[in-house]
Design an enzyme around this catalytic site. Sequence first.
Site, PDB file in Angstrom:
ATOM      1  N   LYS A   1       0.862  -1.094   0.206  1.00 11.30           N
ATOM      2  CA  LYS A   1      -0.022  -0.023   0.070  1.00 11.30           C
ATOM      3  C   LYS A   1       0.931   1.221  -0.211  1.00 11.30           C
ATOM      4  CE  LYS A   1      -3.931  -2.645   1.839  1.00 11.30           C
ATOM      5  NZ  LYS A   1      -4.674  -3.051   3.008  1.00 11.30           N
TER       6      LYS A   1
ATOM      7  N   GLN B   1      -5.012  -1.749   9.370  1.00 14.50           N
ATOM      8  CA  GLN B   1      -4.805  -3.106   8.521  1.00 14.50           C
ATOM      9  C   GLN B   1      -5.618  -4.067   9.438  1.00 14.50           C
ATOM     10  OE1 GLN B   1      -3.582  -3.640   5.344  1.00 14.50           O
ATOM     11  NE2 GLN B   1      -4.313  -5.631   6.068  1.00 14.50           N
TER      12      GLN B   1
ATOM     13  N   ASP C   1     -11.463   2.394   2.847  1.00 14.49           N
ATOM     14  CA  ASP C   1     -11.450   0.834   2.674  1.00 14.49           C
ATOM     15  C   ASP C   1     -12.844   0.566   2.238  1.00 14.49           C
ATOM     16  OD1 ASP C   1      -9.563  -1.269   2.428  1.00 14.49           O
ATOM     17  OD2 ASP C   1      -9.398  -1.407   4.683  1.00 14.49           O
TER      18      ASP C   1
END
Length: 291
Positions: free
Chosen positions: A53, A97, A120
């Site tokens: 990422k 995460q 997300d």
Amino acid sequence: MTAHIIDGKALAATIRKELKQEAESLKQQGIEPGLAVVLVGEDPASESYVKGKVKGCEEVGIYSELIRKDASITQEELLQIVRELNQKPNIDGILVQLPLPKHISESAVIDTIAVEKDVDGFTPVNVGNMLIGEDAFLPCTPHGIIEMIKRTGTQIEGKHAVVIGRSNIVGKPVAMLLLQENATVTICHSRTPDLAEMTRQADILVVAIGKPHVINKEHVKPGAVVIDVGVNRLPTGKLVGDVVFDEVKEVASYITPVPGGVGPLTITMLLANTIESAKKRNSPILNGMKG
Ligand code: NAP
């Protein structure tokens, strides 16, 4: 028929080039998109996703901030970090995460992320907005799948799409997005009695089971577009999908390989959402400059 193999890496590279141009054009207007990635603990898979990422941000020209915390962090301390990121003007997207250590509630953390920075697409408000067709950040893997299908030139409208899997991160959202694209959608899962009877009706078959080689050529209608989301490691160490690739590629019109199919699109869509967020959050400046 031998299927066209959808090259996820090449597609991701094309989209990243487009995103880089967008990021450059925003920079010329004084706006630098920013993503904060929070990593708790030292899970090797999470380390590798986070690295991908951060690297993706560098490639496209997004400012990134990696916040690493020890697995002993308390839930309240983590929530405080998220609250601070919610307030930071140079951060457009926040990604925590997963998975988190057992003593921390993932839903409490996700619920704390400001909806306008939820790149997300996992907060309940974002999921709800997506469901009712309102403006929302689309969750990255389903978003990548739709983009992938569209870029094959396949018209989704009017097609019968069958999705296998009903998880909150893949199956359910991809089914909703296909519905929004005007497909007729069937969702299958572990209690579907005759899976092959359902899947053989699919013009578009999205497989998100997480078990190796469940779907073979008997499950696939000739000419179908087959998207294999599954990532499974065999005892030999080899990575394979949920689909028997060598068999199914002989009947499908398009098929994704594993690895190198859906995976590369997922991070790319996170970058796309971060740029989208920067544009939305700075729309007064951008609109002012246009006017
Ligand atoms: P998940 O939460 O375990 O969900 C799996 C789904 O498959 C469930 O809905 C389950 O049904 C269904 N299922 C299990 N066995 C089945 C069978 N024999 N026949 C029909 N349906 C069956 O998994 P997930 O998080 O959605 O992930 C699915 C796969 O995609 C995994 O391999 C994961 O690693 C991969 N993935 C890849 C990416 C990427 O970027 N490439 C991103 C996310 C996930 P029930 O609901 O009835 O249990």
